[in-house]
Design a protein around this motif. Structure first.
Motif, PDB file in Angstrom:
ATOM      1  N   TYR A  52       0.848  -1.209   0.000  1.00 45.99           N
ATOM      2  CA  TYR A  52       0.000   0.000   0.000  1.00 45.99           C
ATOM      3  C   TYR A  52       0.875   1.247   0.000  1.00 45.99           C
ATOM      4  CZ  TYR A  52      -4.597  -2.023   1.384  1.00 45.99           C
ATOM      5  OH  TYR A  52      -5.788  -2.682   1.436  1.00 45.99           O
ATOM      6  N   THR A  53       1.874   1.246   0.872  1.00 44.39           N
ATOM      7  CA  THR A  53       2.721   2.415   1.039  1.00 44.39           C
ATOM      8  C   THR A  53       3.548   2.684  -0.216  1.00 44.39           C
ATOM      9  OG1 THR A  53       2.783   2.044   3.419  1.00 44.39           O
ATOM     10  CG2 THR A  53       4.510   3.442   2.500  1.00 44.39           C
ATOM     11  N   LYS A  54       4.135   1.645  -0.789  1.00 45.76           N
ATOM     12  CA  LYS A  54       4.907   1.817  -2.038  1.00 45.76           C
ATOM     13  C   LYS A  54       4.027   2.429  -3.121  1.00 45.76           C
ATOM     14  CE  LYS A  54       8.365  -1.826  -1.631  1.00 45.76           C
ATOM     15  NZ  LYS A  54       8.779  -3.171  -2.052  1.00 45.76           N
ATOM     16  N   GLN A  55       2.803   1.926  -3.241  1.00 48.13           N
ATOM     17  CA  GLN A  55       1.892   2.439  -4.264  1.00 48.13           C
ATOM     18  C   GLN A  55       1.579   3.915  -4.019  1.00 48.13           C
ATOM     19  OE1 GLN A  55      -1.731   0.186  -4.647  1.00 48.13           O
ATOM     20  NE2 GLN A  55      -2.602   1.593  -6.141  1.00 48.13           N
ATOM     21  N   ARG A  56       1.276   4.272  -2.769  1.00 45.27           N
ATOM     22  CA  ARG A  56       0.972   5.672  -2.432  1.00 45.27           C
ATOM     23  C   ARG A  56       2.165   6.577  -2.738  1.00 45.27           C
ATOM     24  NH1 ARG A  56      -2.893   8.184   0.596  1.00 45.27           N
ATOM     25  NH2 ARG A  56      -3.728   6.137   1.101  1.00 45.27           N
ATOM     26  N   LEU A  57       3.357   6.147  -2.366  1.00 48.90           N
ATOM     27  CA  LEU A  57       4.562   6.942  -2.604  1.00 48.90           C
ATOM     28  C   LEU A  57       4.830   7.098  -4.095  1.00 48.90           C
ATOM     29  CD1 LEU A  57       6.865   5.433   0.163  1.00 48.90           C
ATOM     30  CD2 LEU A  57       5.785   7.690   0.192  1.00 48.90           C
ATOM     31  N   ASP A  58       4.671   6.015  -4.851  1.00 49.64           N
ATOM     32  CA  ASP A  58       4.890   6.074  -6.300  1.00 49.64           C
ATOM     33  C   ASP A  58       3.900   7.022  -6.973  1.00 49.64           C
ATOM     34  OD1 ASP A  58       7.027   4.342  -6.127  1.00 49.64           O
ATOM     35  OD2 ASP A  58       5.888   2.574  -6.758  1.00 49.64           O
ATOM     36  N   GLU A  59       2.638   6.970  -6.559  1.00 49.32           N
ATOM     37  CA  GLU A  59       1.611   7.843  -7.134  1.00 49.32           C
ATOM     38  C   GLU A  59       1.936   9.311  -6.901  1.00 49.32           C
ATOM     39  OE1 GLU A  59      -2.033   6.540  -5.294  1.00 49.32           O
ATOM     40  OE2 GLU A  59      -2.153   4.739  -6.549  1.00 49.32           O
ATOM     41  N   LEU A 105       7.101  10.244  -4.390  1.00 49.04           N
ATOM     42  CA  LEU A 105       7.756  10.505  -3.106  1.00 49.04           C
ATOM     43  C   LEU A 105       8.639   9.360  -2.632  1.00 49.04           C
ATOM     44  CD1 LEU A 105       4.730  12.068  -1.178  1.00 49.04           C
ATOM     45  CD2 LEU A 105       6.735  13.273  -2.046  1.00 49.04           C
ATOM     46  N   SER A 106       8.952   8.422  -3.493  1.00 50.78           N
ATOM     47  CA  SER A 106       9.667   7.236  -3.018  1.00 50.78           C
ATOM     48  C   SER A 106      11.184   7.402  -2.953  1.00 50.78           C
ATOM     49  CB  SER A 106       9.311   6.023  -3.862  1.00 50.78           C
ATOM     50  OG  SER A 106       9.573   6.287  -5.224  1.00 50.78           O
ATOM     51  N   SER A 107      11.746   8.469  -3.512  1.00 49.08           N
ATOM     52  CA  SER A 107      13.208   8.582  -3.601  1.00 49.08           C
ATOM     53  C   SER A 107      13.895   8.739  -2.241  1.00 49.08           C
ATOM     54  CB  SER A 107      13.603   9.732  -4.518  1.00 49.08           C
ATOM     55  OG  SER A 107      13.202  10.965  -3.952  1.00 49.08           O
ATOM     56  N   ASN A 108      13.215   9.268  -1.239  1.00 47.80           N
ATOM     57  CA  ASN A 108      13.840   9.487   0.068  1.00 47.80           C
ATOM     58  C   ASN A 108      13.319   8.532   1.142  1.00 47.80           C
ATOM     59  OD1 ASN A 108      11.302  10.544   0.432  1.00 47.80           O
ATOM     60  ND2 ASN A 108      11.982  12.566   1.107  1.00 47.80           N
ATOM     61  N   VAL A 109      12.639   7.452   0.718  1.00 46.77           N
ATOM     62  CA  VAL A 109      12.017   6.519   1.653  1.00 46.77           C
ATOM     63  C   VAL A 109      12.629   5.133   1.500  1.00 46.77           C
ATOM     64  CG1 VAL A 109       9.855   5.408   2.357  1.00 46.77           C
ATOM     65  CG2 VAL A 109       9.826   7.792   1.587  1.00 46.77           C
ATOM     66  N   THR A 110      12.957   4.528   2.650  1.00 50.91           N
ATOM     67  CA  THR A 110      13.386   3.136   2.695  1.00 50.91           C
ATOM     68  C   THR A 110      12.372   2.385   3.546  1.00 50.91           C
ATOM     69  OG1 THR A 110      15.704   3.800   2.572  1.00 50.91           O
ATOM     70  CG2 THR A 110      15.253   1.557   3.340  1.00 50.91           C
ATOM     71  N   LEU A 111      11.765   1.355   2.961  1.00 56.03           N
ATOM     72  CA  LEU A 111      10.750   0.571   3.664  1.00 56.03           C
ATOM     73  C   LEU A 111      11.312  -0.781   4.080  1.00 56.03           C
ATOM     74  CD1 LEU A 111       7.701   1.332   1.344  1.00 56.03           C
ATOM     75  CD2 LEU A 111       8.190   2.347   3.578  1.00 56.03           C
ATOM     76  N   PHE A 112      10.946  -1.197   5.283  1.00 56.06           N
ATOM     77  CA  PHE A 112      11.351  -2.489   5.816  1.00 56.06           C
ATOM     78  C   PHE A 112      10.121  -3.305   6.158  1.00 56.06           C
ATOM     79  CE2 PHE A 112      14.810   0.428   7.073  1.00 56.06           C
ATOM     80  CZ  PHE A 112      15.889  -0.216   6.475  1.00 56.06           C
TER      81      PHE A 112
END
Length: 188
Positions: free
Chosen positions: A60-67, A70-77
């Motif tokens: 969910y979060t990856k999709q929201r960030l991509d839309e 905003l994903s360039s400064n985020v690392t998800l675990f």
């Protein structure tokens, strides 16, 4: 202007303290609302570390960030927030926790006092002076009251010279309205 509910007030607090270039943690990414908000606050020079045990939440979060680009400064675990110490080596300026379960998902998968307290302690240890840890406690589910009590008891025990702790909640609403705790670091 109306009094803000806990979730909205958490963003008000963070927006007053988090700056461009900061490093922050979203300890429970859920559906990515806080992660996206933090990503915007820290800007392209900042970092957001996001944690969630549920693969569904990470997706969910990856999709929201991509839309929102905003994903360039985020690392998800895709792991529990109790692993913050092992995965984040640097100091942080802020962290947010939404405790409970992923809305619209399996209500048996919940945050738990033992792992939550480990994560809070890790964030407080990494926190810069004037940094803040915001906790939104949802407790109207099985296991919720025990976690709420453990987190509040821990927050109350913090040394007032080192930390300022605020509790924000509606007290005349039914159905366990969320409680917000804000912990700001005053000194080392």
């Amino acid at each position: 202007m109306k009094i803000q509910p806990s979730v909205r007030y958490s963003h008000t607090l963070l927006s007053q303290l988090v700056q461009n270039g900061d490093t922050v943690i979203d300890a429970t990414v859920g559906k990515g609302n806080d992660t996206a908000f933090l990503s915007q606050l820290v800007g392209e020079n900042g970092k957001v570390y996001g944690f969630d045990v549920q693969k569904e939440a990470i997706e969910y979060t990856k999709q929201r960030l991509d839309e929102k680009n905003l994903s360039s400064n985020v690392t998800l675990f895709n792991t529990g927030h109790e692993n913050i110490n092992q995965l984040v080596d640097e100091s942080i300026n802020a962290a947010i926790f939404n405790l409970g379960y992923l809305p619209g998902s399996d209500k048996s998968i919940i945050t738990r006092p033992d792992t939550t307290l480990v994560a809070i302690k890790a964030c407080l240890d990494k926190l810069e002076i004037n940094g803040i840890v915001v906790l939104v406690l949802y407790y109207g589910h099985t296991g919720g009251p025990q976690e709420k009590d453990a987190v509040i008891e821990y927050a109350q025990s913090l040394n007032q010279k080192t930390f300022s702790v605020m509790q924000y909640q509606f007290i005349n609403q039914v159905h366990c309205p969320p409680i917000l705790l804000a912990i700001q670091k005053n000194s080392n």
